[in-house]
Scaffold this motif. Structure first.
Motif, PDB file in Angstrom:
ATOM      1  N   ARG A  12     -11.522  56.015  46.679  1.00 22.09           N
ATOM      2  CA  ARG A  12     -11.291  54.711  47.318  1.00 22.09           C
ATOM      3  C   ARG A  12     -12.573  53.897  47.229  1.00 22.09           C
ATOM      4  NH1 ARG A  12      -8.567  57.377  52.741  1.00 22.09           N
ATOM      5  NH2 ARG A  12      -6.731  58.265  51.705  1.00 22.09           N
ATOM      6  N   VAL A  13     -12.523  52.847  46.438  1.00 25.17           N
ATOM      7  CA  VAL A  13     -13.690  52.008  46.203  1.00 25.17           C
ATOM      8  C   VAL A  13     -13.360  50.581  46.601  1.00 25.17           C
ATOM      9  CG1 VAL A  13     -15.368  51.209  44.502  1.00 25.17           C
ATOM     10  CG2 VAL A  13     -14.385  53.500  44.293  1.00 25.17           C
ATOM     11  N   SER A  14     -14.228  49.984  47.409  1.00 19.61           N
ATOM     12  CA  SER A  14     -13.993  48.641  47.911  1.00 19.61           C
ATOM     13  C   SER A  14     -14.754  47.612  47.072  1.00 19.61           C
ATOM     14  CB  SER A  14     -14.451  48.551  49.375  1.00 19.61           C
ATOM     15  OG  SER A  14     -14.340  47.236  49.866  1.00 19.61           O
ATOM     16  N   GLY A  15     -14.073  46.549  46.666  1.00 13.98           N
ATOM     17  CA  GLY A  15     -14.728  45.455  45.970  1.00 13.98           C
ATOM     18  C   GLY A  15     -15.107  45.749  44.543  1.00 13.98           C
ATOM     19  N   ALA A  16     -14.521  46.759  43.946  1.00 15.55           N
ATOM     20  CA  ALA A  16     -14.837  47.104  42.558  1.00 15.55           C
ATOM     21  C   ALA A  16     -13.678  47.896  41.965  1.00 15.55           C
ATOM     22  CB  ALA A  16     -16.128  47.918  42.476  1.00 15.55           C
ATOM     23  N   THR A  17     -13.548  47.842  40.663  1.00 15.77           N
ATOM     24  CA  THR A  17     -12.582  48.700  39.968  1.00 15.77           C
ATOM     25  C   THR A  17     -13.325  49.912  39.425  1.00 15.77           C
ATOM     26  OG1 THR A  17     -12.899  47.487  37.900  1.00 15.77           O
ATOM     27  CG2 THR A  17     -11.103  46.779  39.339  1.00 15.77           C
ATOM     28  N   LEU A  18     -12.616  51.028  39.312  1.00 17.94           N
ATOM     29  CA  LEU A  18     -13.238  52.285  38.913  1.00 17.94           C
ATOM     30  C   LEU A  18     -12.604  52.780  37.622  1.00 17.94           C
ATOM     31  CD1 LEU A  18     -14.251  55.231  41.138  1.00 17.94           C
ATOM     32  CD2 LEU A  18     -12.705  55.693  39.238  1.00 17.94           C
ATOM     33  N   GLU A  19     -13.432  53.256  36.706  1.00 17.92           N
ATOM     34  CA  GLU A  19     -12.945  53.930  35.503  1.00 17.92           C
ATOM     35  C   GLU A  19     -13.592  55.303  35.414  1.00 17.92           C
ATOM     36  OE1 GLU A  19     -13.963  52.321  31.712  1.00 17.92           O
ATOM     37  OE2 GLU A  19     -16.108  52.305  32.096  1.00 17.92           O
ATOM     38  N   VAL A  20     -12.873  56.244  34.849  1.00 15.96           N
ATOM     39  CA  VAL A  20     -13.366  57.602  34.630  1.00 15.96           C
ATOM     40  C   VAL A  20     -13.474  57.819  33.125  1.00 15.96           C
ATOM     41  CG1 VAL A  20     -12.969  60.059  35.013  1.00 15.96           C
ATOM     42  CG2 VAL A  20     -12.252  58.395  36.751  1.00 15.96           C
ATOM     43  N   VAL A  21     -14.668  58.204  32.674  1.00 15.13           N
ATOM     44  CA  VAL A  21     -14.911  58.429  31.251  1.00 15.13           C
ATOM     45  C   VAL A  21     -15.203  59.915  31.053  1.00 15.13           C
ATOM     46  CG1 VAL A  21     -16.291  57.820  29.233  1.00 15.13           C
ATOM     47  CG2 VAL A  21     -15.839  56.100  31.002  1.00 15.13           C
ATOM     48  N   ILE A  22     -14.285  60.629  30.425  1.00 16.49           N
ATOM     49  CA  ILE A  22     -14.461  62.038  30.107  1.00 16.49           C
ATOM     50  C   ILE A  22     -15.020  62.124  28.686  1.00 16.49           C
ATOM     51  CG2 ILE A  22     -13.337  64.287  29.879  1.00 16.49           C
ATOM     52  CD1 ILE A  22     -13.250  63.187  32.711  1.00 16.49           C
ATOM     53  N   VAL A  23     -16.145  62.780  28.521  1.00 23.54           N
ATOM     54  CA  VAL A  23     -16.754  62.921  27.198  1.00 23.54           C
ATOM     55  C   VAL A  23     -16.571  64.357  26.732  1.00 23.54           C
ATOM     56  CG1 VAL A  23     -18.815  62.603  25.786  1.00 23.54           C
ATOM     57  CG2 VAL A  23     -18.478  61.190  27.829  1.00 23.54           C
ATOM     58  N   ASP A  24     -15.691  64.542  25.760  1.00 18.74           N
ATOM     59  CA  ASP A  24     -15.442  65.860  25.185  1.00 18.74           C
ATOM     60  C   ASP A  24     -16.504  66.119  24.116  1.00 18.74           C
ATOM     61  OD1 ASP A  24     -14.534  68.199  24.112  1.00 18.74           O
ATOM     62  OD2 ASP A  24     -12.730  67.349  23.228  1.00 18.74           O
ATOM     63  N   ASP A  25     -17.415  67.044  24.424  1.00 18.96           N
ATOM     64  CA  ASP A  25     -18.578  67.281  23.565  1.00 18.96           C
ATOM     65  C   ASP A  25     -18.261  68.282  22.452  1.00 18.96           C
ATOM     66  OD1 ASP A  25     -21.151  67.251  22.581  1.00 18.96           O
ATOM     67  OD2 ASP A  25     -22.000  68.482  24.186  1.00 18.96           O
ATOM     68  N   GLY A  26     -17.316  67.904  21.595  1.00 18.07           N
ATOM     69  CA  GLY A  26     -17.010  68.738  20.433  1.00 18.07           C
ATOM     70  C   GLY A  26     -16.275  70.022  20.757  1.00 18.07           C
ATOM     71  N   SER A  27     -15.393  69.994  21.754  1.00 16.33           N
ATOM     72  CA  SER A  27     -14.648  71.199  22.122  1.00 16.33           C
ATOM     73  C   SER A  27     -13.616  71.562  21.059  1.00 16.33           C
ATOM     74  CB  SER A  27     -13.931  70.990  23.462  1.00 16.33           C
ATOM     75  OG  SER A  27     -14.837  70.724  24.510  1.00 16.33           O
ATOM     76  N   ARG A  28     -13.123  72.797  21.167  1.00 15.65           N
ATOM     77  CA  ARG A  28     -12.080  73.246  20.254  1.00 15.65           C
ATOM     78  C   ARG A  28     -10.703  72.746  20.696  1.00 15.65           C
ATOM     79  NH1 ARG A  28     -14.070  79.438  20.189  1.00 15.65           N
ATOM     80  NH2 ARG A  28     -14.352  78.836  22.369  1.00 15.65           N
ATOM     81  N   GLU A  29      -9.684  73.089  19.925  1.00 14.90           N
ATOM     82  CA  GLU A  29      -8.362  72.501  20.087  1.00 14.90           C
ATOM     83  C   GLU A  29      -7.765  72.749  21.468  1.00 14.90           C
ATOM     84  OE1 GLU A  29      -5.196  70.216  19.156  1.00 14.90           O
ATOM     85  OE2 GLU A  29      -7.033  70.493  17.983  1.00 14.90           O
ATOM     86  N   ARG A  30      -8.051  73.886  22.059  1.00 16.51           N
ATOM     87  CA  ARG A  30      -7.445  74.183  23.366  1.00 16.51           C
ATOM     88  C   ARG A  30      -7.857  73.149  24.403  1.00 16.51           C
ATOM     89  NH1 ARG A  30      -8.149  79.756  26.987  1.00 16.51           N
ATOM     90  NH2 ARG A  30      -7.125  78.951  28.858  1.00 16.51           N
ATOM     91  N   THR A  31      -9.144  72.814  24.465  1.00 12.87           N
ATOM     92  CA  THR A  31      -9.613  71.820  25.428  1.00 12.87           C
ATOM     93  C   THR A  31      -9.025  70.452  25.119  1.00 12.87           C
ATOM     94  OG1 THR A  31     -11.662  73.024  25.883  1.00 12.87           O
ATOM     95  CG2 THR A  31     -11.667  70.664  26.343  1.00 12.87           C
ATOM     96  N   VAL A  32      -8.928  70.127  23.834  1.00  7.92           N
ATOM     97  CA  VAL A  32      -8.325  68.849  23.435  1.00  7.92           C
ATOM     98  C   VAL A  32      -6.893  68.753  23.976  1.00  7.92           C
ATOM     99  CG1 VAL A  32      -7.544  67.470  21.472  1.00  7.92           C
ATOM    100  CG2 VAL A  32      -9.775  68.605  21.390  1.00  7.92           C
ATOM    101  N   ARG A  33      -6.127  69.830  23.849  1.00  7.90           N
ATOM    102  CA  ARG A  33      -4.746  69.831  24.355  1.00  7.90           C
ATOM    103  C   ARG A  33      -4.721  69.703  25.873  1.00  7.90           C
ATOM    104  NH1 ARG A  33      -4.137  74.230  20.820  1.00  7.90           N
ATOM    105  NH2 ARG A  33      -4.037  75.618  22.613  1.00  7.90           N
ATOM    106  N   GLU A  34      -5.638  70.392  26.547  1.00  8.37           N
ATOM    107  CA  GLU A  34      -5.673  70.316  28.017  1.00  8.37           C
ATOM    108  C   GLU A  34      -5.970  68.892  28.479  1.00  8.37           C
ATOM    109  OE1 GLU A  34      -7.161  74.910  28.930  1.00  8.37           O
ATOM    110  OE2 GLU A  34      -8.636  73.312  28.576  1.00  8.37           O
ATOM    111  N   LEU A  35      -6.874  68.216  27.794  1.00  4.65           N
ATOM    112  CA  LEU A  35      -7.212  66.846  28.183  1.00  4.65           C
ATOM    113  C   LEU A  35      -6.090  65.869  27.850  1.00  4.65           C
ATOM    114  CD1 LEU A  35     -10.998  66.675  27.193  1.00  4.65           C
ATOM    115  CD2 LEU A  35     -10.001  66.965  29.474  1.00  4.65           C
ATOM    116  N   ASP A  36      -5.231  66.249  26.931  1.00  8.85           N
ATOM    117  CA  ASP A  36      -4.085  65.393  26.604  1.00  8.85           C
ATOM    118  C   ASP A  36      -3.125  65.266  27.787  1.00  8.85           C
ATOM    119  OD1 ASP A  36      -4.889  64.706  24.068  1.00  8.85           O
ATOM    120  OD2 ASP A  36      -3.761  66.309  23.077  1.00  8.85           O
TER     121      ASP A  36
END
Length: 316
Positions: free
Chosen positions: A32-56
Protein backbone atom coordinates in the motif's frame (compact mmCIF):
# COMPACT_ATOMS: atom_id res chain seq x y z
CA UNK A 1 6.21 16.65 -10.78
CA UNK A 2 2.83 16.01 -9.18
CA UNK A 3 2.38 13.22 -6.64
CA UNK A 4 0.19 11.37 -9.15
CA UNK A 5 3.14 11.09 -11.52
CA UNK A 6 5.49 9.70 -8.91
CA UNK A 7 6.62 6.10 -9.27
CA UNK A 8 8.60 3.73 -7.05
CA UNK A 9 10.28 0.60 -8.39
CA UNK A 10 11.14 -2.49 -6.35
CA UNK A 11 13.97 -4.49 -7.92
CA UNK A 12 14.34 -8.18 -7.10
CA UNK A 13 17.22 -10.19 -8.63
CA UNK A 14 16.73 -13.93 -8.98
CA UNK A 15 18.90 -16.84 -10.02
CA UNK A 16 17.44 -20.37 -10.03
CA UNK A 17 14.86 -19.46 -7.39
CA UNK A 18 11.68 -18.81 -9.32
CA UNK A 19 9.13 -19.96 -6.74
CA UNK A 20 10.32 -17.60 -4.02
CA UNK A 21 10.78 -14.78 -6.54
CA UNK A 22 7.15 -15.28 -7.54
CA UNK A 23 6.08 -15.05 -3.88
CA UNK A 24 8.18 -11.90 -3.42
CA UNK A 25 6.71 -10.24 -6.51
CA UNK A 26 3.12 -10.93 -5.43
CA UNK A 27 3.77 -9.68 -1.89
CA UNK A 28 5.38 -6.50 -3.21
CA UNK A 29 2.54 -5.96 -5.67
CA UNK A 30 0.16 -5.89 -2.68
CA UNK A 31 2.03 -3.06 -0.96
CA UNK A 32 0.00 0.00 0.00
CA UNK A 33 1.71 3.12 -1.28
CA UNK A 34 0.23 6.60 -0.95
CA UNK A 35 0.72 9.25 -3.63
CA UNK A 36 2.75 7.06 -5.97
CA UNK A 37 2.40 4.11 -8.32
CA UNK A 38 4.48 1.00 -7.70
CA UNK A 39 6.16 -1.35 -10.15
CA UNK A 40 8.00 -4.60 -9.41
CA UNK A 41 10.99 -5.45 -11.60
CA UNK A 42 12.17 -9.07 -11.38
CA UNK A 43 15.63 -9.55 -12.91
CA UNK A 44 16.24 -13.14 -13.96
CA UNK A 45 20.03 -13.44 -13.91
CA UNK A 46 20.45 -16.10 -16.57
CA UNK A 47 18.46 -18.87 -14.88
CA UNK A 48 17.66 -22.18 -16.51
CA UNK A 49 14.33 -23.14 -18.05
CA UNK A 50 12.67 -24.24 -14.82
CA UNK A 51 12.94 -20.77 -13.25
CA UNK A 52 11.79 -19.18 -16.51
CA UNK A 53 8.63 -21.33 -16.40
CA UNK A 54 8.03 -20.52 -12.73
CA UNK A 55 8.23 -16.79 -13.43
CA UNK A 56 5.79 -17.20 -16.30
CA UNK A 57 3.14 -17.73 -13.61
CA UNK A 58 3.29 -14.03 -12.71
CA UNK A 59 0.01 -12.22 -13.40
CA UNK A 60 -0.38 -10.34 -16.67
CA UNK A 61 -0.04 -6.93 -15.05
CA UNK A 62 1.89 -3.95 -16.36
CA UNK A 63 3.09 -3.16 -12.82
CA UNK A 64 5.10 -6.43 -12.68
CA UNK A 65 7.87 -6.92 -15.22
CA UNK A 66 10.48 -9.62 -15.74
CA UNK A 67 13.83 -8.59 -17.20
CA UNK A 68 15.77 -11.60 -18.46
CA UNK A 69 19.55 -11.67 -18.82
CA UNK A 70 20.85 -14.12 -21.42
CA UNK A 71 23.76 -15.17 -19.18
CA UNK A 72 24.45 -15.06 -15.47
CA UNK A 73 26.10 -11.70 -14.77
CA UNK A 74 26.25 -11.72 -10.97
CA UNK A 75 24.16 -10.04 -8.30
CA UNK A 76 25.60 -6.54 -8.79
CA UNK A 77 25.14 -6.47 -12.56
CA UNK A 78 21.62 -7.91 -12.24
CA UNK A 79 20.59 -5.17 -9.81
CA UNK A 80 22.12 -2.52 -12.07
CA UNK A 81 20.17 -3.83 -15.05
CA UNK A 82 16.99 -3.72 -12.99
CA UNK A 83 17.70 -0.10 -12.05
CA UNK A 84 18.25 0.79 -15.69
CA UNK A 85 14.97 -0.80 -16.70
CA UNK A 86 13.02 0.63 -13.74
CA UNK A 87 10.94 3.78 -14.13
CA UNK A 88 10.76 4.80 -10.50
CA UNK A 89 12.04 7.99 -8.90
CA UNK A 90 12.86 5.82 -5.88
CA UNK A 91 14.43 2.37 -6.21
CA UNK A 92 13.92 -0.30 -3.56
CA UNK A 93 16.13 -3.41 -3.59
CA UNK A 94 15.03 -6.65 -1.96
CA UNK A 95 16.34 -10.20 -2.42
CA UNK A 96 14.10 -12.91 -3.84
CA UNK A 97 14.38 -15.01 -0.68
CA UNK A 98 12.78 -12.20 1.34
CA UNK A 99 9.25 -10.90 1.86
CA UNK A 100 8.12 -7.50 3.17
CA UNK A 101 7.09 -7.86 6.80
CA UNK A 102 3.84 -5.95 6.22
CA UNK A 103 1.92 -4.00 3.60
CA UNK A 104 3.60 -0.69 4.51
CA UNK A 105 7.23 -1.69 3.91
CA UNK A 106 7.70 0.45 0.79
CA UNK A 107 5.75 3.40 2.21
CA UNK A 108 8.01 3.60 5.28
CA UNK A 109 11.10 3.76 3.07
CA UNK A 110 9.45 6.49 0.98
CA UNK A 111 8.55 8.51 4.07
CA UNK A 112 12.15 8.40 5.30
CA UNK A 113 13.52 9.44 1.91
CA UNK A 114 10.98 12.25 1.71
CA UNK A 115 12.25 13.39 5.11
CA UNK A 116 15.64 14.11 3.52
CA UNK A 117 17.66 10.89 3.27
CA UNK A 118 19.18 9.92 -0.08
CA UNK A 119 18.92 6.24 0.85
CA UNK A 120 17.58 4.05 3.65
CA UNK A 121 18.13 0.56 5.06
CA UNK A 122 16.03 -1.52 7.43
CA UNK A 123 15.81 -4.67 9.52
CA UNK A 124 16.17 -8.21 8.20
CA UNK A 125 14.51 -10.83 10.38
CA UNK A 126 13.93 -14.56 10.23
CA UNK A 127 10.64 -16.37 9.60
CA UNK A 128 10.30 -18.16 12.96
CA UNK A 129 11.57 -18.11 16.55
CA UNK A 130 14.35 -20.66 16.09
CA UNK A 131 18.09 -20.14 16.43
CA UNK A 132 18.81 -18.68 13.00
CA UNK A 133 16.00 -16.16 13.27
CA UNK A 134 17.32 -15.02 16.63
CA UNK A 135 20.80 -14.79 15.12
CA UNK A 136 19.54 -12.63 12.22
CA UNK A 137 17.64 -10.38 14.62
CA UNK A 138 20.86 -9.91 16.58
CA UNK A 139 22.68 -8.99 13.34
CA UNK A 140 20.01 -6.37 12.59
CA UNK A 141 20.53 -4.85 16.03
CA UNK A 142 24.27 -4.61 15.33
CA UNK A 143 23.59 -2.89 12.00
CA UNK A 144 21.21 -0.47 13.70
CA UNK A 145 23.83 0.43 16.30
CA UNK A 146 26.44 0.85 13.57
CA UNK A 147 24.16 3.31 11.78
CA UNK A 148 23.67 5.24 15.02
CA UNK A 149 27.46 5.45 15.33
CA UNK A 150 27.80 6.85 11.80
CA UNK A 151 28.79 3.61 10.03
CA UNK A 152 26.00 3.64 7.44
CA UNK A 153 27.95 1.18 5.31
CA UNK A 154 26.91 -1.61 7.70
CA UNK A 155 23.59 -1.93 5.87
CA UNK A 156 22.55 -4.59 3.39
CA UNK A 157 21.04 -4.66 -0.09
CA UNK A 158 18.51 -7.22 1.14
CA UNK A 159 16.58 -4.17 2.33
CA UNK A 160 17.66 -0.93 0.66
CA UNK A 161 15.88 2.08 -0.84
CA UNK A 162 17.56 4.94 -2.70
CA UNK A 163 16.67 7.92 -4.80
CA UNK A 164 17.18 7.05 -8.44
CA UNK A 165 19.35 10.11 -9.03
CA UNK A 166 21.60 9.19 -6.09
CA UNK A 167 21.97 5.59 -7.26
CA UNK A 168 23.21 6.58 -10.69
CA UNK A 169 25.29 9.50 -9.43
CA UNK A 170 27.11 7.04 -7.15
CA UNK A 171 27.74 4.69 -10.09
CA UNK A 172 25.39 1.88 -9.03
CA UNK A 173 26.65 -1.46 -7.79
CA UNK A 174 30.23 -2.33 -8.71
CA UNK A 175 29.76 -5.27 -11.08
CA UNK A 176 33.23 -6.59 -10.20
CA UNK A 177 31.60 -7.99 -7.05
CA UNK A 178 30.07 -11.07 -8.68
CA UNK A 179 30.09 -13.38 -5.67
CA UNK A 180 28.66 -13.04 -2.19
CA UNK A 181 29.67 -10.08 -0.05
CA UNK A 182 30.74 -6.43 0.04
CA UNK A 183 28.85 -5.09 -2.99
CA UNK A 184 26.25 -3.46 -0.74
CA UNK A 185 28.79 -1.94 1.66
CA UNK A 186 30.76 -0.57 -1.29
CA UNK A 187 27.66 1.13 -2.73
CA UNK A 188 26.55 2.50 0.64
CA UNK A 189 29.91 4.20 1.12
CA UNK A 190 29.70 5.88 -2.28
CA UNK A 191 26.07 6.95 -1.77
CA UNK A 192 26.93 8.26 1.69
CA UNK A 193 29.20 10.83 0.04
CA UNK A 194 26.11 12.30 -1.65
CA UNK A 195 23.85 12.67 1.39
CA UNK A 196 22.62 11.02 4.57
CA UNK A 197 21.59 7.36 4.70
CA UNK A 198 18.94 6.54 7.25
CA UNK A 199 17.87 3.44 9.15
CA UNK A 200 14.14 2.68 9.07
CA UNK A 201 13.56 0.08 11.76
CA UNK A 202 9.92 -0.56 10.89
CA UNK A 203 10.67 -1.09 7.17
CA UNK A 204 11.47 -4.75 7.72
CA UNK A 205 11.87 -7.77 5.46
CA UNK A 206 11.55 -11.42 6.43
CA UNK A 207 14.44 -13.57 5.23
CA UNK A 208 13.03 -16.95 4.25
CA UNK A 209 16.24 -18.79 3.42
CA UNK A 210 16.78 -21.92 5.52
CA UNK A 211 20.23 -21.27 6.94
CA UNK A 212 22.78 -23.82 8.05
CA UNK A 213 26.37 -23.57 9.19
CA UNK A 214 27.77 -25.29 6.08
CA UNK A 215 26.03 -22.75 3.82
CA UNK A 216 26.98 -19.78 6.03
CA UNK A 217 30.62 -20.87 6.14
CA UNK A 218 30.67 -21.27 2.33
CA UNK A 219 29.34 -17.75 1.86
CA UNK A 220 31.87 -16.24 4.26
CA UNK A 221 34.72 -18.08 2.59
CA UNK A 222 33.46 -16.81 -0.78
CA UNK A 223 33.33 -13.23 0.53
CA UNK A 224 36.86 -13.49 1.87
CA UNK A 225 38.23 -15.00 -1.31
CA UNK A 226 36.54 -12.85 -3.95
CA UNK A 227 35.43 -9.52 -2.48
CA UNK A 228 37.49 -8.71 0.58
CA UNK A 229 40.68 -7.58 -1.13
CA UNK A 230 38.83 -5.22 -3.44
CA UNK A 231 36.85 -3.66 -0.60
CA UNK A 232 39.94 -3.45 1.64
CA UNK A 233 41.94 -1.65 -1.02
CA UNK A 234 39.18 0.87 -1.70
CA UNK A 235 38.04 1.47 1.91
CA UNK A 236 40.68 0.36 4.45
CA UNK A 237 39.12 2.31 7.33
CA UNK A 238 35.66 0.83 6.77
CA UNK A 239 37.17 -2.65 6.39
CA UNK A 240 38.75 -2.31 9.82
CA UNK A 241 35.67 -0.69 11.39
CA UNK A 242 33.51 -3.60 10.24
CA UNK A 243 35.91 -6.00 11.97
CA UNK A 244 37.29 -7.72 8.89
CA UNK A 245 40.80 -6.35 9.34
CA UNK A 246 41.26 -8.40 12.51
CA UNK A 247 40.58 -11.71 10.76
CA UNK A 248 42.08 -11.00 7.33
CA UNK A 249 44.82 -13.56 6.64
CA UNK A 250 46.13 -12.26 3.33
CA UNK A 251 49.45 -11.11 4.80
CA UNK A 252 52.20 -13.35 6.12
CA UNK A 253 52.63 -16.93 4.95
CA UNK A 254 52.35 -18.39 8.47
CA UNK A 255 49.10 -16.55 9.09
CA UNK A 256 47.68 -17.72 5.76
CA UNK A 257 48.60 -21.32 6.52
CA UNK A 258 46.98 -21.14 9.96
CA UNK A 259 43.84 -19.56 8.49
CA UNK A 260 43.49 -22.24 5.82
CA UNK A 261 43.85 -24.98 8.44
CA UNK A 262 41.36 -23.31 10.83
CA UNK A 263 38.89 -22.75 8.01
CA UNK A 264 39.12 -26.34 6.83
CA UNK A 265 38.56 -27.63 10.35
CA UNK A 266 35.57 -25.34 10.85
CA UNK A 267 34.01 -26.40 7.55
CA UNK A 268 34.62 -30.10 8.24
CA UNK A 269 32.92 -29.71 11.63
CA UNK A 270 30.12 -27.50 10.26
CA UNK A 271 27.36 -30.16 10.08
CA UNK A 272 28.02 -31.27 13.66
CA UNK A 273 28.36 -27.67 14.90
CA UNK A 274 25.12 -26.78 13.15
CA UNK A 275 23.24 -29.50 15.01
CA UNK A 276 24.82 -28.40 18.28
CA UNK A 277 24.08 -24.70 17.77
CA UNK A 278 20.46 -25.22 16.70
CA UNK A 279 19.52 -28.01 19.09
CA UNK A 280 18.63 -25.70 21.95
CA UNK A 281 21.01 -27.55 24.28
CA UNK A 282 23.40 -24.60 24.46
CA UNK A 283 22.48 -21.13 25.71
CA UNK A 284 21.90 -18.82 22.76
CA UNK A 285 24.99 -16.62 23.44
CA UNK A 286 27.23 -19.72 23.40
CA UNK A 287 25.68 -21.06 20.20
CA UNK A 288 25.96 -17.62 18.56
CA UNK A 289 29.65 -17.46 19.52
CA UNK A 290 30.24 -20.83 17.82
CA UNK A 291 28.72 -19.42 14.63
CA UNK A 292 30.81 -16.24 14.84
CA UNK A 293 34.08 -18.07 15.44
CA UNK A 294 33.44 -20.56 12.63
CA UNK A 295 32.39 -17.77 10.28
CA UNK A 296 35.56 -15.83 11.09
CA UNK A 297 37.67 -18.92 10.36
CA UNK A 298 35.94 -19.46 7.02
CA UNK A 299 36.31 -15.80 6.04
CA UNK A 300 39.99 -15.85 7.02
CA UNK A 301 40.49 -18.97 4.92
CA UNK A 302 38.93 -17.17 1.97
CA UNK A 303 41.27 -14.20 2.33
CA UNK A 304 44.24 -16.57 2.54
CA UNK A 305 43.17 -18.25 -0.69
CA UNK A 306 42.52 -15.00 -2.59
CA UNK A 307 44.54 -14.48 -5.75
CA UNK A 308 43.59 -10.87 -6.49
CA UNK A 309 41.24 -11.72 -9.37
CA UNK A 310 38.63 -9.20 -8.18
CA UNK A 311 41.11 -6.33 -8.60
CA UNK A 312 41.54 -6.81 -12.33
CA UNK A 313 38.76 -4.32 -12.99
CA UNK A 314 39.25 -0.64 -12.05
CA UNK A 315 37.84 0.46 -8.71
CA UNK A 316 34.71 2.61 -8.97
Amino acid sequence: MTSAERKVSVIVPVFEDGTRALDAALALHAQRVSGATLEVVIVDDGSRERTVRELDALPDDTSIRVVRLAQNAGRSAARNRGAEEAQGDVLVFMDCDCLPADAHFVQRHLDAIDAGHVATCGDVKGFDDAFWSRYQAQASVRRRHAFAAGRHYAGTSQNLAVRRATFFAAGGFDSAYRQYGFEDRDLLIRMGRLGTIGWVEDACVIHRDILSLPSVFRKLREAGRFGAARFHLAYPDAYRALGYGRIDASGRLLRRSAAILAGRLAEMAAPWLDRLATSGVLPFPVAAMIVKLGSAASFARGTAEATGETLRRPLV
